[in-house]
Design a protein around this motif. Structure first.
Motif, mmCIF file in Angstrom:
data_model
loop_
_atom_site.group_PDB
_atom_site.id
_atom_site.type_symbol
_atom_site.label_atom_id
_atom_site.label_comp_id
_atom_site.label_asym_id
_atom_site.label_seq_id
_atom_site.Cartn_x
_atom_site.Cartn_y
_atom_site.Cartn_z
ATOM 1 N N ILE A 100 30.951 39.686 29.009
ATOM 2 C CA ILE A 100 30.325 38.742 28.271
ATOM 3 C C ILE A 100 29.164 37.910 28.917
ATOM 4 N N ALA A 101 29.140 37.793 30.136
ATOM 5 C CA ALA A 101 28.020 37.375 30.838
ATOM 6 C C ALA A 101 28.000 37.880 32.378
ATOM 7 N N GLN A 102 26.960 38.492 32.803
ATOM 8 C CA GLN A 102 26.991 39.084 34.161
ATOM 9 C C GLN A 102 27.032 38.049 35.012
ATOM 10 N N PRO A 103 27.264 38.289 36.594
ATOM 11 C CA PRO A 103 27.152 37.201 37.592
ATOM 12 C C PRO A 103 25.760 36.740 37.427
ATOM 13 N N TYR A 104 25.772 35.276 37.662
ATOM 14 C CA TYR A 104 24.473 34.411 37.789
ATOM 15 C C TYR A 104 25.010 33.276 38.373
ATOM 16 N N GLU A 105 23.719 32.536 38.898
ATOM 17 C CA GLU A 105 23.952 31.364 39.757
ATOM 18 C C GLU A 105 23.551 30.225 38.852
ATOM 19 N N PHE A 106 24.509 29.060 38.647
ATOM 20 C CA PHE A 106 24.424 28.141 37.933
ATOM 21 C C PHE A 106 25.014 26.802 38.551
ATOM 22 N N GLU A 107 24.244 25.730 38.788
ATOM 23 C CA GLU A 107 24.701 24.513 39.303
ATOM 24 C C GLU A 107 25.643 24.613 40.520
ATOM 25 N N GLY A 108 25.268 25.239 41.664
ATOM 26 C CA GLY A 108 25.935 25.336 42.557
ATOM 27 C C GLY A 108 27.176 26.370 42.899
ATOM 28 N N ARG A 109 27.050 27.332 42.005
ATOM 29 C CA ARG A 109 27.981 28.382 41.990
ATOM 30 C C ARG A 109 27.530 29.695 41.361
ATOM 31 N N VAL A 110 28.061 30.567 41.562
ATOM 32 C CA VAL A 110 27.950 32.004 41.165
ATOM 33 C C VAL A 110 29.132 32.240 40.106
ATOM 34 N N GLU A 111 28.661 32.596 38.925
ATOM 35 C CA GLU A 111 29.896 32.787 37.929
ATOM 36 C C GLU A 111 29.619 34.043 37.071
ATOM 37 N N CYS A 112 30.737 34.399 36.265
ATOM 38 C CA CYS A 112 30.432 35.445 35.218
ATOM 39 C C CYS A 112 31.582 35.183 34.241
ATOM 40 N N GLN A 113 31.509 35.776 33.071
ATOM 41 C CA GLN A 113 32.654 35.804 32.176
ATOM 42 C C GLN A 113 32.630 37.284 31.564
ATOM 43 N N VAL A 114 34.169 37.609 31.572
ATOM 44 C CA VAL A 114 34.534 39.008 31.105
ATOM 45 C C VAL A 114 35.671 38.751 30.101
ATOM 46 N N MET A 115 35.526 39.626 29.017
ATOM 47 C CA MET A 115 36.757 39.801 28.155
ATOM 48 C C MET A 115 37.959 40.974 28.824
ATOM 49 N N GLY A 116 39.297 40.474 29.205
ATOM 50 C CA GLY A 116 40.084 41.312 29.586
ATOM 51 C C GLY A 116 41.074 41.965 28.573
ATOM 52 N N PRO A 117 42.150 42.355 29.045
ATOM 53 C CA PRO A 117 43.266 42.679 28.231
ATOM 54 C C PRO A 117 43.552 41.584 27.051
#
Length: 134
Positions: A100-117
């Motif tokens: 959904i979204a590759q790892p990125y830096e945002f507001e003091g954190r690194v995050e990503c979103q994936v759709m799993g099972p």
């Protein structure tokens, strides 16, 4: 549910083992027990149970889920703090997750979103350390 935490999740799954494995390998949950049609896990700050669809035959959504194949997590994101977002992201991809979204830096954190099972969307994050970020 073990009720060891103040918050718990019950997730329906077409493949209990696949979703339980995803939660362990990607979200860092700890598997407490697994039986046909059921898995119990401990997540960060929450208890998680995964149930096979047939557990909820009387639920109003049962027919829609089994007939239409609707994504179970539609409208929700399950957010987990992980030790290493990039490693969790790679594990998710290896297990067949959709990005959904590759790892990125945002507001003091690194995050990503994936759709799993079963269409569940997972937000994975860790605190961002500018001293070690490239």
């Amino acid at each position: 549910m073990t009720r060891d935490h103040r918050f718990g999740l019950v997730l329906w799954a077409t493949d209990v083992g696949a979703l339980a494995d995803f939660l362990v390998e990607v979200a860092g949950a700890r598997l407490l027990g697994r039986h046909p049609g059921f898995a119990a896990l401990e997540g960060p700050g929450c208890d998680i149970e995964v149930h096979a669809d047939e557990t909820y035959r009387g639920h109003p959504w049962f027919v829609a889920l089994t007939r239409e194949g609707v994504a179970r997590g539609i409208g929700a994101e399950l957010v987990f703090r992980v030790d290493d977002v990039l490693a969790a992201y790679r594990a998710a991809i290896r297990l067949g997750a959709r990005v959904i979204a590759q790892p990125y830096e945002f507001e003091g954190r690194v995050e990503c979103q994936v759709m799993g099972p079963d269409g569940y969307v997972f937000g994975l994050w860790q605190p961002w350390n500018p001293a070690t970020s490239g």
